[in-house]
Design a protein around this motif. Structure first.
Motif, mmCIF file in Angstrom:
data_model
loop_
_atom_site.group_PDB
_atom_site.id
_atom_site.type_symbol
_atom_site.label_atom_id
_atom_site.label_comp_id
_atom_site.label_asym_id
_atom_site.label_seq_id
_atom_site.Cartn_x
_atom_site.Cartn_y
_atom_site.Cartn_z
ATOM 1 N N ALA A 82 0.831 -1.211 0.000
ATOM 2 C CA ALA A 82 0.000 0.000 0.000
ATOM 3 C C ALA A 82 0.863 1.258 0.000
ATOM 4 N N LEU A 83 1.986 1.201 0.714
ATOM 5 C CA LEU A 83 2.926 2.328 0.742
ATOM 6 C C LEU A 83 3.451 2.628 -0.659
ATOM 7 N N VAL A 84 3.837 1.592 -1.376
ATOM 8 C CA VAL A 84 4.357 1.759 -2.736
ATOM 9 C C VAL A 84 3.294 2.365 -3.641
ATOM 10 N N ALA A 85 2.073 1.835 -3.558
ATOM 11 C CA ALA A 85 0.995 2.366 -4.391
ATOM 12 C C ALA A 85 0.738 3.839 -4.087
ATOM 13 N N GLU A 86 0.767 4.194 -2.807
ATOM 14 C CA GLU A 86 0.543 5.586 -2.417
ATOM 15 C C GLU A 86 1.696 6.474 -2.877
ATOM 16 N N ALA A 87 2.915 5.969 -2.759
ATOM 17 C CA ALA A 87 4.076 6.747 -3.197
ATOM 18 C C ALA A 87 4.005 7.056 -4.690
ATOM 19 N N ILE A 88 3.606 6.066 -5.476
ATOM 20 C CA ILE A 88 3.469 6.274 -6.914
ATOM 21 C C ILE A 88 2.367 7.290 -7.200
ATOM 22 N N GLU A 89 1.258 7.167 -6.498
ATOM 23 C CA GLU A 89 0.148 8.111 -6.680
ATOM 24 C C GLU A 89 0.572 9.540 -6.331
ATOM 25 N N LEU A 90 1.299 9.695 -5.231
ATOM 26 C CA LEU A 90 1.664 11.026 -4.758
ATOM 27 C C LEU A 90 2.910 11.582 -5.450
ATOM 28 N N GLY A 91 3.680 10.719 -6.091
ATOM 29 C CA GLY A 91 4.860 11.180 -6.816
ATOM 30 C C GLY A 91 6.072 11.411 -5.953
#
Length: 236
Positions: free
Chosen positions: A37-46
């Motif tokens: 979930a952290l990775v997905a959020e990091a990609i979303e937030l840039g």
């Protein structure tokens, strides 16, 4: 900080601030699902990277994603032997880490044993050679100004890439603008400085960048970036 640096940092958009951030999850109870979930959020937030514990490796990052993986070493006390830190760093690199955030032996710094601090950093550098990025966590809130300067010089001499304020786990506190400024003054313009520990708002993030930070360690990234929009700033 100079007036021009403060003005430039104040103009950074949330999207630009995000590129300074190591999106961090170091809670002992973190699971692999939490890291995904952290990775997905990091990609979303840039954000620039994710920063996780070594037991979470390997971390799956989509090939098309512009996202680095940072891993802590000797964390959070720094009281591991240099041999153990080196083995931990080497294993992290083998399992896909792009960056290593190691903790110094803060007690050695408090005793004035800066050669030992340098040797500790050098051992990890040897185990994780470039292009791996090596960040050195100095726990700045525990150190005097003179000790901060000496530890930063040891990191430069040991061929690290960054000095970093804090683990975020020490009761003495995390990053301060003064510590970031002093670290930047010591290491010069071409060495990395990471502000980590207690950076929770967009205003704090911009202040750390103005003081000289080139990277930020943040666990509450979404809230930090969303705070700018809530305050009437640019959206991301």
């Amino acid at each position: 900080m100079t007036g021009s640096a403060a003005e430039a940092a104040a103009e950074l958009t949330p999207t630009e601030v995000a590129r300074y951030i190591d999106h961090t999850l170091l809670k002992p109870e973190a699971t692999h699902a939490d890291v995904a979930a952290l990775v997905a959020e990091a990609i979303e937030l840039g954000t620039y990277s994710v920063c996780v514990s070594p037991s979470m490796l390997p971390v799956e990052v989509p090939l098309e994603a512009d996202l680095k993986v940072a891993v802590v070493c000797g964390f959070p006390s720094g009281k591991h032997s240099s041999t153990v830190k080196a083995v931990e760093a080497a294993e992290a690199v083998k399992l896909g880490a792009d960056e290593i955030d190691m903790v110094i032996d803060v007690g050695a710094a408090k005793e004035g044993r800066f050669d030992a601090v340098r040797s500790d950093i050098a051992a990890v550098r040897a185990a994780a050679p470039r292009p791996i990025v090596l960040k050195v966590i100095i726990e700045s809130a525990v150190l005097s100004d003179d000790e901060i300067v000496a530890v930063c010089r040891a990191a430069v001499d040991a061929d690290a890439d960054f000095v970093k304020t804090s683990t975020g786990f020490h009761p003495a506190g995390g990053a301060s603008e003064h510590a970031v400024w002093l670290m930047r003054e010591t290491v010069g313009p071409d060495f990395g400085v990471k502000a980590s520990g207690g950076v929770r708002t967009i205003e704090q993030a911009r202040a750390m960048i103005a003081a000289g930070a080139t990277r930020l360690g943040v666990s509450g990234t979404r809230a930090l970036l969303a705070g700018a929009a809530a305050a009437g700033g640019s959206s991301y």
